[in-house]
Design a protein around this motif. Structure first.
Motif, PDB file in Angstrom:
ATOM      1  N   LEU A   1      50.056  38.410  26.982  1.00 30.67           N
ATOM      2  CA  LEU A   1      51.375  38.325  27.615  1.00 30.67           C
ATOM      3  C   LEU A   1      51.388  39.103  28.930  1.00 30.67           C
ATOM      4  O   LEU A   1      51.967  38.664  29.926  1.00 30.67           O
ATOM      5  N   SER A   2      50.723  40.220  28.931  1.00 30.80           N
ATOM      6  CA  SER A   2      50.683  41.020  30.136  1.00 30.80           C
ATOM      7  C   SER A   2      50.020  40.233  31.282  1.00 30.80           C
ATOM      8  O   SER A   2      50.461  40.287  32.427  1.00 30.80           O
ATOM      9  N   LEU A   3      49.001  39.434  30.972  1.00 29.87           N
ATOM     10  CA  LEU A   3      48.353  38.630  32.026  1.00 29.87           C
ATOM     11  C   LEU A   3      49.305  37.551  32.535  1.00 29.87           C
ATOM     12  O   LEU A   3      49.400  37.296  33.744  1.00 29.87           O
ATOM     13  N   TRP A   4      50.050  36.931  31.606  1.00 25.81           N
ATOM     14  CA  TRP A   4      51.017  35.908  32.040  1.00 25.81           C
ATOM     15  C   TRP A   4      52.091  36.521  32.936  1.00 25.81           C
ATOM     16  O   TRP A   4      52.520  35.919  33.915  1.00 25.81           O
ATOM     17  N   LEU A   5      52.527  37.720  32.602  1.00 22.94           N
ATOM     18  CA  LEU A   5      53.583  38.350  33.404  1.00 22.94           C
ATOM     19  C   LEU A   5      53.065  38.760  34.783  1.00 22.94           C
ATOM     20  O   LEU A   5      53.788  38.693  35.772  1.00 22.94           O
ATOM     21  N   LEU A   6      51.802  39.141  34.846  1.00 19.01           N
ATOM     22  CA  LEU A   6      51.222  39.440  36.160  1.00 19.01           C
ATOM     23  C   LEU A   6      51.232  38.180  37.032  1.00 19.01           C
ATOM     24  O   LEU A   6      51.542  38.231  38.223  1.00 19.01           O
ATOM     25  N   LEU A   7      50.921  37.041  36.404  1.00 17.48           N
ATOM     26  CA  LEU A   7      50.937  35.782  37.167  1.00 17.48           C
ATOM     27  C   LEU A   7      52.342  35.456  37.677  1.00 17.48           C
ATOM     28  O   LEU A   7      52.520  34.939  38.774  1.00 17.48           O
ATOM     29  N   VAL A   8      53.346  35.795  36.864  1.00 14.12           N
ATOM     30  CA  VAL A   8      54.739  35.592  37.280  1.00 14.12           C
ATOM     31  C   VAL A   8      55.053  36.416  38.534  1.00 14.12           C
ATOM     32  O   VAL A   8      55.680  35.937  39.478  1.00 14.12           O
ATOM     33  N   ILE A   9      54.595  37.654  38.539  1.00 11.53           N
ATOM     34  CA  ILE A   9      54.867  38.521  39.694  1.00 11.53           C
ATOM     35  C   ILE A   9      54.169  37.966  40.940  1.00 11.53           C
ATOM     36  O   ILE A   9      54.744  37.923  42.027  1.00 11.53           O
ATOM     37  N   VAL A  10      52.949  37.507  40.749  1.00 13.18           N
ATOM     38  CA  VAL A  10      52.221  36.934  41.894  1.00 13.18           C
ATOM     39  C   VAL A  10      52.972  35.716  42.436  1.00 13.18           C
ATOM     40  O   VAL A  10      53.158  35.568  43.649  1.00 13.18           O
ATOM     41  N   ASP A  11      53.436  34.854  41.540  1.00 10.16           N
ATOM     42  CA  ASP A  11      54.196  33.660  41.971  1.00 10.16           C
ATOM     43  C   ASP A  11      55.416  34.072  42.783  1.00 10.16           C
ATOM     44  O   ASP A  11      55.719  33.495  43.815  1.00 10.16           O
TER      45      ASP A  11
ATOM     46  N   TRP B   1      41.674  42.074  36.550  1.00  8.95           N
ATOM     47  CA  TRP B   1      41.841  42.200  35.099  1.00  8.95           C
ATOM     48  C   TRP B   1      41.653  43.659  34.669  1.00  8.95           C
ATOM     49  O   TRP B   1      40.763  44.311  35.200  1.00  8.95           O
ATOM     50  N   PRO B   2      42.457  44.179  33.746  1.00  4.01           N
ATOM     51  CA  PRO B   2      43.496  43.457  33.013  1.00  4.01           C
ATOM     52  C   PRO B   2      44.896  43.665  33.591  1.00  4.01           C
ATOM     53  O   PRO B   2      45.831  43.070  33.092  1.00  4.01           O
ATOM     54  N   ASN B   3      45.033  44.462  34.636  1.00  5.80           N
ATOM     55  CA  ASN B   3      46.372  44.972  34.860  1.00  5.80           C
ATOM     56  C   ASN B   3      46.830  45.150  36.295  1.00  5.80           C
ATOM     57  O   ASN B   3      47.958  45.517  36.526  1.00  5.80           O
TER      58      ASN B   3
ATOM     59  N   ALA C   1      51.166  46.533  42.382  1.00  8.76           N
ATOM     60  CA  ALA C   1      52.047  46.562  41.203  1.00  8.76           C
ATOM     61  C   ALA C   1      51.222  46.621  39.932  1.00  8.76           C
ATOM     62  O   ALA C   1      50.032  46.300  39.935  1.00  8.76           O
ATOM     63  N   GLY C   2      51.866  47.031  38.855  1.00  6.00           N
ATOM     64  CA  GLY C   2      51.202  47.034  37.554  1.00  6.00           C
ATOM     65  C   GLY C   2      52.230  46.877  36.451  1.00  6.00           C
ATOM     66  O   GLY C   2      53.425  47.110  36.647  1.00  6.00           O
ATOM     67  N   ILE C   3      51.735  46.471  35.298  1.00  6.66           N
ATOM     68  CA  ILE C   3      52.605  46.252  34.142  1.00  6.66           C
ATOM     69  C   ILE C   3      52.106  47.077  32.972  1.00  6.66           C
ATOM     70  O   ILE C   3      50.899  47.193  32.769  1.00  6.66           O
ATOM     71  N   LEU C   4      53.025  47.650  32.244  1.00  6.30           N
ATOM     72  CA  LEU C   4      52.651  48.396  31.039  1.00  6.30           C
ATOM     73  C   LEU C   4      53.498  47.903  29.874  1.00  6.30           C
ATOM     74  O   LEU C   4      54.718  48.086  29.867  1.00  6.30           O
TER      75      LEU C   4
ATOM     76  N   VAL D   1      58.477  46.769  24.867  1.00  6.83           N
ATOM     77  CA  VAL D   1      59.030  47.127  26.179  1.00  6.83           C
ATOM     78  C   VAL D   1      58.013  46.759  27.251  1.00  6.83           C
ATOM     79  O   VAL D   1      56.834  47.111  27.164  1.00  6.83           O
ATOM     80  N   ILE D   2      58.517  46.000  28.220  1.00  5.33           N
ATOM     81  CA  ILE D   2      57.677  45.571  29.330  1.00  5.33           C
ATOM     82  C   ILE D   2      58.082  46.399  30.543  1.00  5.33           C
ATOM     83  O   ILE D   2      59.230  46.349  30.977  1.00  5.33           O
ATOM     84  N   GLY D   3      57.165  47.162  31.067  1.00  4.10           N
ATOM     85  CA  GLY D   3      57.483  48.012  32.216  1.00  4.10           C
ATOM     86  C   GLY D   3      56.766  47.517  33.462  1.00  4.10           C
ATOM     87  O   GLY D   3      55.565  47.231  33.423  1.00  4.10           O
ATOM     88  N   LEU D   4      57.515  47.418  34.536  1.00  5.36           N
ATOM     89  CA  LEU D   4      56.932  46.971  35.801  1.00  5.36           C
ATOM     90  C   LEU D   4      57.099  48.058  36.859  1.00  5.36           C
ATOM     91  O   LEU D   4      58.201  48.586  37.053  1.00  5.36           O
ATOM     92  N   GLY D   5      56.036  48.364  37.527  1.00  7.30           N
ATOM     93  CA  GLY D   5      56.108  49.224  38.713  1.00  7.30           C
ATOM     94  C   GLY D   5      55.658  48.403  39.903  1.00  7.30           C
ATOM     95  O   GLY D   5      54.562  47.834  39.886  1.00  7.30           O
TER      96      GLY D   5
END
Ligand code: BTN
Length: 283
Positions: free
Chosen positions: A111-121, A135-137, A147-150, A163-167
């Protein structure tokens, strides 16, 4: 910013910059609702928290509620692998979203990889070019972290809390005192004429996260390897890394459908899970 601006002209432009407008919960909620998401039970903006992830992990909420919080500043922002996430006031996005999940759902790494793709889009749609994923983050531009996701999970009575955290580094370069131990970049230095506020960026991202999480729940996210490949900065690179504490090296061959890194180690393709691998460096 053109290179020949004097310091004072630059400061003057920056004070008014749209990216420095304060975060406002009403503006973010309005944006989210306008984009079709109506089920965020609560969205709070704080001037300062230790960590937005920690706050949502500790707060009491109804088991089925989606809850969001943002902070202008974090005093103990955390990154992956126990790193600190440097979080100066008023210049970036520190955002966390609590998403109810069932206990049977175990596979959150992907899921974290999918969310990274969302941010890139999203950033690409804003006209930010040259974004790559490590990869991975990591979301990087020119090998510097943007940016990064935790993702963090805590068990509670019937359901788990995810909890999905975005910086996201937005305008940190305006604070000359910020020092990080790794190279970083922000939106304003990539695109000084960036025309969206942090409220708009947050609303867009929340909606896209929401859509992605809904699809994830019903198994509708497909073809990760192909999508990841477009932005993969490790693809076909020789890397060294620590696997369970032991240094190894190999040639990266993308990711598999489960989000594991594919590495050719002496002719043997291994599927490496991000829980066991760290400190990947291109050699
Ligand atoms: C990483 O790349 O290491 C992940 C960074 C995640 C940082 C965000 S900022 C908002 C949320 N709260 C935290 O304490 N961490 C995440």
């Amino acid at each position: 910013m053109s290179a020949d601006l004097t310091k004072s002209q630059f400061d003057y432009q920056c004070v008014d910059h749209i990216l420095l407008k304060p975060l406002q919960s009403e503006a973010i909620i309005e944006g989210v609702v306008r984009l079709g998401v109506n089920d965020i039970a609560k969205l709070d903006v704080f001037s300062c928290l230790n960590s937005t992830n920690e706050y949502l992990l500790n707060e009491q909420h109804n088991a089925n509620e989606v809850v969001v919080c943002l902070a202008e500043q974090q005093t103990q922002g955390r990154g992956r692998y126990g790193h600190q996430w440097v979080s100066p006031a008023g210049v970036n996005l520190y955002l966390s979203m609590l998403w109810p999940v069932s206990d049977e759902q175990q596979q959150f790494e992907i899921l974290s990889l999918w969310l990274l793709l969302v941010i890139v889009d999203e950033q690409t749609a804003y006209g930010i070019n040259g974004i790559q994923l490590k990869w991975p983050n990591d979301i990087c531009i020119a090998n510097k972290k943007l940016a990064g996701i935790l993702l963090e999970r805590r068990l509670r009575s019937k359901k788990s809390k995810l909890v999905i955290g975005l910086g996201l580094n937005v305008a940190m370069s305006l604070k000359s005192v910020v020092k990080l131990d790794r190279p970083w970049i922000d939106l304003i230095s990539t695109k000084p004429d960036f025309a969206y506020s942090r409220n708009e960026i947050a609303a867009d991202l929340l909606v896209k996260f929401h859509q992605t999480l809904c699809k994830f729940e019903i198994g509708q996210l497909e073809n990760l390897p192909e999508k990841w490949k477009h932005y993969d900065m490790l693809f076909n690179q020789h890397v060294c890394f620590l696997k369970n504490g032991i240094e190894q090296d190999g040639l990266v061959n993308g990711v598999d459908e489960s989000g594991n890194l594919l590495i050719d180690i002496g002719g043997d393709i291994q599927h490496l899970n991000s829980a066991n691998v760290r400190e990947i460096k291109v050699i």
